[in-house]
Design a protein around this motif. Structure first.
Motif, PDB file in Angstrom:
ATOM      1  N   ASP A  28       2.709 103.077  11.721  1.00 28.80           N
ATOM      2  CA  ASP A  28       2.741 103.322  13.162  1.00 28.80           C
ATOM      3  C   ASP A  28       1.379 103.059  13.822  1.00 28.80           C
ATOM      4  OD1 ASP A  28       1.436 105.468  11.992  1.00 28.80           O
ATOM      5  OD2 ASP A  28       2.421 106.981  13.235  1.00 28.80           O
ATOM      6  N   ALA A  29       0.547 102.229  13.198  1.00 29.77           N
ATOM      7  CA  ALA A  29      -0.781 101.925  13.725  1.00 29.77           C
ATOM      8  C   ALA A  29      -0.673 101.200  15.066  1.00 29.77           C
ATOM      9  CB  ALA A  29      -1.559 101.068  12.737  1.00 29.77           C
ATOM     10  N   SER A  30      -1.629 101.481  15.936  1.00 31.91           N
ATOM     11  CA  SER A  30      -1.688 100.842  17.253  1.00 31.91           C
ATOM     12  C   SER A  30      -2.627  99.633  17.194  1.00 31.91           C
ATOM     13  CB  SER A  30      -2.214 101.846  18.281  1.00 31.91           C
ATOM     14  OG  SER A  30      -3.575 102.167  17.987  1.00 31.91           O
ATOM     15  N   ASP A  31      -2.658  98.870  18.279  1.00 34.80           N
ATOM     16  CA  ASP A  31      -3.615  97.765  18.363  1.00 34.80           C
ATOM     17  C   ASP A  31      -5.032  98.298  18.200  1.00 34.80           C
ATOM     18  OD1 ASP A  31      -1.639  95.864  18.741  1.00 34.80           O
ATOM     19  OD2 ASP A  31      -1.849  95.826  20.924  1.00 34.80           O
ATOM     20  N   GLU A  32      -5.311  99.446  18.793  1.00 38.49           N
ATOM     21  CA  GLU A  32      -6.642 100.044  18.673  1.00 38.49           C
ATOM     22  C   GLU A  32      -6.963 100.382  17.217  1.00 38.49           C
ATOM     23  OE1 GLU A  32      -8.667 104.162  20.025  1.00 38.49           O
ATOM     24  OE2 GLU A  32      -7.778 102.970  21.655  1.00 38.49           O
ATOM     25  N   ASP A  33      -5.978 100.890  16.485  1.00 36.86           N
ATOM     26  CA  ASP A  33      -6.179 101.187  15.057  1.00 36.86           C
ATOM     27  C   ASP A  33      -6.506  99.910  14.291  1.00 36.86           C
ATOM     28  OD1 ASP A  33      -5.540 103.896  15.462  1.00 36.86           O
ATOM     29  OD2 ASP A  33      -3.411 103.544  15.024  1.00 36.86           O
ATOM     30  N   ARG A  34      -5.802  98.830  14.591  1.00 40.44           N
ATOM     31  CA  ARG A  34      -6.056  97.553  13.910  1.00 40.44           C
ATOM     32  C   ARG A  34      -7.439  97.027  14.262  1.00 40.44           C
ATOM     33  NH1 ARG A  34      -0.882  97.700  15.258  1.00 40.44           N
ATOM     34  NH2 ARG A  34       0.614  97.561  13.571  1.00 40.44           N
ATOM     35  N   GLU A  35      -7.834  97.160  15.520  1.00 39.64           N
ATOM     36  CA  GLU A  35      -9.179  96.742  15.917  1.00 39.64           C
ATOM     37  C   GLU A  35     -10.235  97.557  15.177  1.00 39.64           C
ATOM     38  OE1 GLU A  35      -9.293  96.991  20.185  1.00 39.64           O
ATOM     39  OE2 GLU A  35      -7.710  95.475  20.393  1.00 39.64           O
ATOM     40  N   THR A  36      -9.988  98.843  15.003  1.00 43.17           N
ATOM     41  CA  THR A  36     -10.921  99.697  14.275  1.00 43.17           C
ATOM     42  C   THR A  36     -11.054  99.230  12.827  1.00 43.17           C
ATOM     43  OG1 THR A  36     -10.471 101.597  15.697  1.00 43.17           O
ATOM     44  CG2 THR A  36     -11.354 102.065  13.497  1.00 43.17           C
ATOM     45  N   MET A  37      -9.936  98.860  12.203  1.00 39.66           N
ATOM     46  CA  MET A  37      -9.996  98.375  10.819  1.00 39.66           C
ATOM     47  C   MET A  37     -10.745  97.045  10.730  1.00 39.66           C
ATOM     48  SD  MET A  37      -6.484  99.498   8.989  1.00 39.66           S
ATOM     49  CE  MET A  37      -5.449  98.655  10.148  1.00 39.66           C
ATOM     50  N   ILE A  38     -10.527  96.167  11.706  1.00 42.91           N
ATOM     51  CA  ILE A  38     -11.261  94.892  11.721  1.00 42.91           C
ATOM     52  C   ILE A  38     -12.748  95.169  11.899  1.00 42.91           C
ATOM     53  CG2 ILE A  38     -11.659  92.785  13.048  1.00 42.91           C
ATOM     54  CD1 ILE A  38      -8.570  92.774  13.579  1.00 42.91           C
ATOM     55  N   ARG A  39     -13.089  96.053  12.814  1.00 38.56           N
ATOM     56  CA  ARG A  39     -14.490  96.414  13.046  1.00 38.56           C
ATOM     57  C   ARG A  39     -15.099  96.988  11.766  1.00 38.56           C
ATOM     58  NH1 ARG A  39     -13.540  99.733  16.802  1.00 38.56           N
ATOM     59  NH2 ARG A  39     -13.526  98.230  18.492  1.00 38.56           N
ATOM     60  N   GLN A  40     -14.355  97.831  11.060  1.00 36.09           N
ATOM     61  CA  GLN A  40     -14.851  98.422   9.811  1.00 36.09           C
ATOM     62  C   GLN A  40     -15.086  97.345   8.755  1.00 36.09           C
ATOM     63  OE1 GLN A  40     -15.657 101.736   9.244  1.00 36.09           O
ATOM     64  NE2 GLN A  40     -16.607 100.823   7.441  1.00 36.09           N
ATOM     65  N   ALA A  41     -14.173  96.388   8.656  1.00 37.82           N
ATOM     66  CA  ALA A  41     -14.339  95.297   7.691  1.00 37.82           C
ATOM     67  C   ALA A  41     -15.605  94.500   7.998  1.00 37.82           C
ATOM     68  CB  ALA A  41     -13.117  94.390   7.696  1.00 37.82           C
ATOM     69  N   VAL A  42     -15.836  94.217   9.276  1.00 38.67           N
ATOM     70  CA  VAL A  42     -17.053  93.486   9.669  1.00 38.67           C
ATOM     71  C   VAL A  42     -18.285  94.321   9.319  1.00 38.67           C
ATOM     72  CG1 VAL A  42     -18.371  92.596  11.631  1.00 38.67           C
ATOM     73  CG2 VAL A  42     -15.916  92.140  11.476  1.00 38.67           C
ATOM     74  N   ASN A  43     -18.251  95.613   9.637  1.00 41.50           N
ATOM     75  CA  ASN A  43     -19.388  96.494   9.328  1.00 41.50           C
ATOM     76  C   ASN A  43     -19.625  96.610   7.828  1.00 41.50           C
ATOM     77  OD1 ASN A  43     -19.821  96.969  12.037  1.00 41.50           O
ATOM     78  ND2 ASN A  43     -18.686  98.886  12.063  1.00 41.50           N
ATOM     79  N   ASP A  44     -18.567  96.452   7.032  1.00 34.10           N
ATOM     80  CA  ASP A  44     -18.694  96.505   5.579  1.00 34.10           C
ATOM     81  C   ASP A  44     -19.140  95.172   4.984  1.00 34.10           C
ATOM     82  OD1 ASP A  44     -17.965  99.157   5.575  1.00 34.10           O
ATOM     83  OD2 ASP A  44     -15.903  98.809   4.907  1.00 34.10           O
ATOM     84  N   GLY A  45     -19.364  94.169   5.845  1.00 31.79           N
ATOM     85  CA  GLY A  45     -19.914  92.900   5.380  1.00 31.79           C
ATOM     86  C   GLY A  45     -18.932  91.765   5.210  1.00 31.79           C
ATOM     87  N   ALA A  46     -17.695  91.932   5.655  1.00 29.83           N
ATOM     88  CA  ALA A  46     -16.708  90.855   5.513  1.00 29.83           C
ATOM     89  C   ALA A  46     -17.094  89.652   6.357  1.00 29.83           C
ATOM     90  CB  ALA A  46     -15.323  91.349   5.932  1.00 29.83           C
ATOM     91  N   ASP A  47     -16.942  88.470   5.782  1.00 35.36           N
ATOM     92  CA  ASP A  47     -17.136  87.255   6.571  1.00 35.36           C
ATOM     93  C   ASP A  47     -15.836  86.481   6.713  1.00 35.36           C
ATOM     94  OD1 ASP A  47     -17.085  86.466   3.943  1.00 35.36           O
ATOM     95  OD2 ASP A  47     -18.895  85.269   4.049  1.00 35.36           O
ATOM     96  N   VAL A  48     -14.802  86.913   5.984  1.00 35.44           N
ATOM     97  CA  VAL A  48     -13.442  86.387   6.122  1.00 35.44           C
ATOM     98  C   VAL A  48     -12.505  87.587   6.146  1.00 35.44           C
ATOM     99  CG1 VAL A  48     -11.608  85.003   5.101  1.00 35.44           C
ATOM    100  CG2 VAL A  48     -13.990  84.258   4.879  1.00 35.44           C
ATOM    101  N   ILE A  49     -11.634  87.631   7.144  1.00 33.31           N
ATOM    102  CA  ILE A  49     -10.689  88.730   7.268  1.00 33.31           C
ATOM    103  C   ILE A  49      -9.286  88.144   7.365  1.00 33.31           C
ATOM    104  CG2 ILE A  49      -9.919  90.663   8.706  1.00 33.31           C
ATOM    105  CD1 ILE A  49     -12.861  90.989   9.565  1.00 33.31           C
ATOM    106  N   VAL A  50      -8.399  88.620   6.500  1.00 27.42           N
ATOM    107  CA  VAL A  50      -7.011  88.168   6.480  1.00 27.42           C
ATOM    108  C   VAL A  50      -6.153  89.256   7.109  1.00 27.42           C
ATOM    109  CG1 VAL A  50      -5.082  87.458   5.021  1.00 27.42           C
ATOM    110  CG2 VAL A  50      -7.424  86.877   4.352  1.00 27.42           C
TER     111      VAL A  50
END
Length: 78
Positions: A28-50
């Motif tokens: 039941d994640a929202s768009d905001e939840d997905r954006e938060t996960m993308i932001r977390q992946a970037v902060n964790d050093g991801a340079d490719v996100i699937v």
């Protein structure tokens, strides 16, 4: 985790090897939840996100503008 997500994860992790991390949203994640996960992946050093699934459409549009140096792979997204 849905079967399509598991199959995608298996392919990505096989390609990436030990460098792979994943963030799975609640059903039941929202768009905001997905954006938060993308932001977390970037902060964790991801340079490719699937991102898998049509629900990522709006979040990926946002992320592409916010993170122009990150590569995004969208699967089953319009």
């Amino acid at each position: 985790m849905r079967a399509s997500t598991k199959a995608c994860w298996a392919a990505v992790s096989s390609y990436m090897g030990d460098n792979c991390q994943y963030y799975i949203p609640d059903s039941d994640a929202s768009d905001e939840d997905r954006e938060t996960m993308i932001r977390q992946a970037v902060n964790d050093g991801a340079d490719v996100i699937v991102c898998v699934g049509y629900l990522y459409g709006a979040s990926l549009a946002w992320a592409a503008e916010q993170y122009p140096d990150i590569k995004f792979i969208a699967i089953d997204v319009t």
